[in-house]
Design a protein around this motif. Sequence first.
Motif, PDB file in Angstrom:
ATOM      1  N   ALA B 139      26.928 -65.431 -17.148  1.00 59.00           N
ATOM      2  CA  ALA B 139      27.975 -66.313 -16.918  1.00 59.00           C
ATOM      3  C   ALA B 139      29.412 -65.516 -17.161  1.00 59.00           C
ATOM      4  CB  ALA B 139      27.756 -67.191 -18.291  1.00 59.00           C
ATOM      5  N   GLY B 140      30.505 -66.287 -16.766  1.00 59.73           N
ATOM      6  CA  GLY B 140      31.769 -65.830 -17.039  1.00 59.73           C
ATOM      7  C   GLY B 140      32.286 -65.283 -15.967  1.00 59.73           C
ATOM      8  N   VAL B 141      33.618 -64.625 -16.126  1.00 60.59           N
ATOM      9  CA  VAL B 141      34.501 -64.282 -15.039  1.00 60.59           C
ATOM     10  C   VAL B 141      33.832 -63.020 -14.188  1.00 60.59           C
ATOM     11  CG1 VAL B 141      36.539 -63.006 -14.563  1.00 60.59           C
ATOM     12  CG2 VAL B 141      36.391 -64.546 -16.377  1.00 60.59           C
ATOM     13  N   GLY B 142      33.656 -63.312 -12.916  1.00 58.95           N
ATOM     14  CA  GLY B 142      33.040 -62.325 -11.935  1.00 58.95           C
ATOM     15  C   GLY B 142      31.628 -61.917 -12.318  1.00 58.95           C
ATOM     16  N   ALA B 143      30.850 -62.832 -12.921  1.00 56.73           N
ATOM     17  CA  ALA B 143      29.502 -62.386 -13.130  1.00 56.73           C
ATOM     18  C   ALA B 143      28.508 -62.278 -11.974  1.00 56.73           C
ATOM     19  CB  ALA B 143      28.882 -63.809 -13.937  1.00 56.73           C
ATOM     20  N   HIS B 144      27.887 -61.142 -12.050  1.00 55.80           N
ATOM     21  CA  HIS B 144      27.015 -60.889 -10.680  1.00 55.80           C
ATOM     22  C   HIS B 144      25.512 -60.983 -11.367  1.00 55.80           C
ATOM     23  CE1 HIS B 144      27.720 -56.991 -12.534  1.00 55.80           C
ATOM     24  NE2 HIS B 144      26.825 -56.399 -11.970  1.00 55.80           N
ATOM     25  N   THR B 203      26.526 -61.298  -4.318  1.00 57.03           N
ATOM     26  CA  THR B 203      26.263 -60.675  -5.535  1.00 57.03           C
ATOM     27  C   THR B 203      25.772 -61.863  -6.716  1.00 57.03           C
ATOM     28  OG1 THR B 203      28.198 -60.588  -6.737  1.00 57.03           O
ATOM     29  CG2 THR B 203      27.209 -58.537  -5.199  1.00 57.03           C
ATOM     30  N   GLN B 204      26.096 -63.186  -6.325  1.00 54.51           N
ATOM     31  CA  GLN B 204      26.189 -64.387  -7.399  1.00 54.51           C
ATOM     32  C   GLN B 204      24.994 -65.193  -7.454  1.00 54.51           C
ATOM     33  OE1 GLN B 204      30.242 -65.717  -6.564  1.00 54.51           O
ATOM     34  NE2 GLN B 204      30.976 -64.596  -8.394  1.00 54.51           N
TER      35      GLN B 204
END
Lengths: 143, 493
Positions: B139-144, B203-204
């Motif tokens: 989770a969160g900013v830029g999570a892949h 990537t998400q």
Amino acid sequence: MPFRWLEDAPVSDAGFEAWGQTVEECFRSAGDALLALMVANPEAVRDLEERSVAVEHTDLELLLVRFLEELLYYKDAEQLLLRVRHCSISLDTEPLRATALLSGEKIDRDRHWLSADVKAVTLHRLSVRHEEDRWVATVVVDL
Amino acid sequence: MALPAVKGSELRKKCVQVGPATWEIPPDAKPGMRVPARIYATPELLAQMDDGVFEQITNVAMLPGIVERAFCMPDGHWGYGFPIGGMAAMDPDHGVISPGGIGFDINCGMRLVRTNLVYDEIREHIRTLVDALYRRVPAGVGAHGLLKLTDDEFAEVAVQGARWCVAHGYGWPEDLERTEEGGAISGADPSKVSRRALERGRTQVGTLGSGNHYLEIQIVKPEHIFDPAAAAIMGIDRPYQVVIMFHCGSRGFGHQIASDYVQQFAPLMEKKWGIVLPDRDLACAPFRSPEGQAYFAAMKCGINMSFANRQVILHRVREVFSEVFHRDPRELGLEMVYDVCHNTAKLEEHEVGGQRRKLLVHRKGATRAFAPGMTDVPAAYREIGQPVIIGGSMETGSYLLRGVPTGKQAFFTTAHGSGRTMSRHAAKKQFRGKELEQQLAARGIYVRSVSYGGLAEEAGAAYKNIDAVVAATTEAGLSLPVVRFTPVGNVKG
């Protein structure tokens, strides 16, 4: 900090006003504001990697949107937190063109205090204007 | 030619009650309105709505091709173009498609999973479960995500949605039967999606995102089963049963698709199609135009990626529960109840003036709520109506509802959540994430968040009362409550 948060941003989202003496500085400040929305300690982002940006648009405001979207792109596609280093904008070409060198590093959850993930740069209240001796941009982002 | 603006505060005064929890602003309230704007709310919820809702829902009523009315659900609040909670059905031949009527987070939605477990069996394991979910569902900013996809595989995901996941071992075939559109909407075309969008999303798959997105372990208190017969059909059949609910969407992929087309449509609207609207965020294209069709096909890729995202998350939930309890997920009864979208535009058949018509139905922060007997309701639920999953704030609880025949008035649409009343900025000033985490722990809710700031923004007091929202949908005849859930563990971005 050459930016401030909009107190009256939409309830679900956030916005900022960013400025600089030149349009380039204004774009760079907007990039700093975007980074500061996503990382509570942007000063912790080290300059370990470089990327470049080249965007075009006929409209200066939409040029800024495209420019900021590049930062979101690197954040999602390569997990990079980037700051705008050198920026160059041509206002007398058709279309308008912005190029920049970005530097930063991969997201590190131990050192970067992550806050909100920005989904999109919106057109709401969007403006880039020349005011007396400075350039000012107003940007609202979807969180 | 610009249209004269009418302030939201003025439009609010023009709301006339036309039924239980039902208000309308007549088309003469503002120049350019083609149809009335209808808002579903109790008087209290109506008073809590920001002025922007009234401005925006009357703007929606100006869109070319809108059929019958513009609608706003009881959880409505300001959005980009449409309010969140906005809904509009368009004549596909003469109407428009608008990214602002769908939202940046295409097919943001909710998924609910039942278990055979009861609270006493997991009480000791809550921290272990939440910590493991926090690691496995980034989770969160830029999570892949943990899923590594090639460009070609991601393009397949954009076409096949959750079906791709099940075919590759991330889920069970029956999950698809319990997903809106069977987990894959037809007509998705990745060639209409920008390279940038594909790269942002690749990537998400299997990630939660941030903001109001969450994954929650919840329990069912016996006093909160309002409709035991329908609940049993949905697999909610024991007191203090444990369920898992999560809320997320198409991540950077959908966001970029929406951004790309908003930017494409905005400069063309007046010049190319002669469409003049008071708000640039309402950028739209005639549905039958090449541009409108391209967005429709790209947006469907976003819908499918989101179904795939929630499907992979479900797979991770099963893995985690199976590891913690050393039992097979089937033995634990980790079956999907349903997956609903709340940010889409879809072609649906509805009755208008006694005739069946195909309509392009935009729902933004609004949930489809099909009635008993309708063909798109999964066979298992056809007698009771489509399940509707409504997420509340992490402090208050969430609901499972069902669609009803009287939902026809709003093209079978209901609310999607509780709706914010306080800005993120204000919430962060008023609440401290760390304190909130401790207060929640004292109340038996264990929270793991990427960001304390983000946690503060999601404080329960920043939202409308979920019970009031659900009550308004009941009063208005849009949906009926089946079960209320209470959170005990929460992962948020």
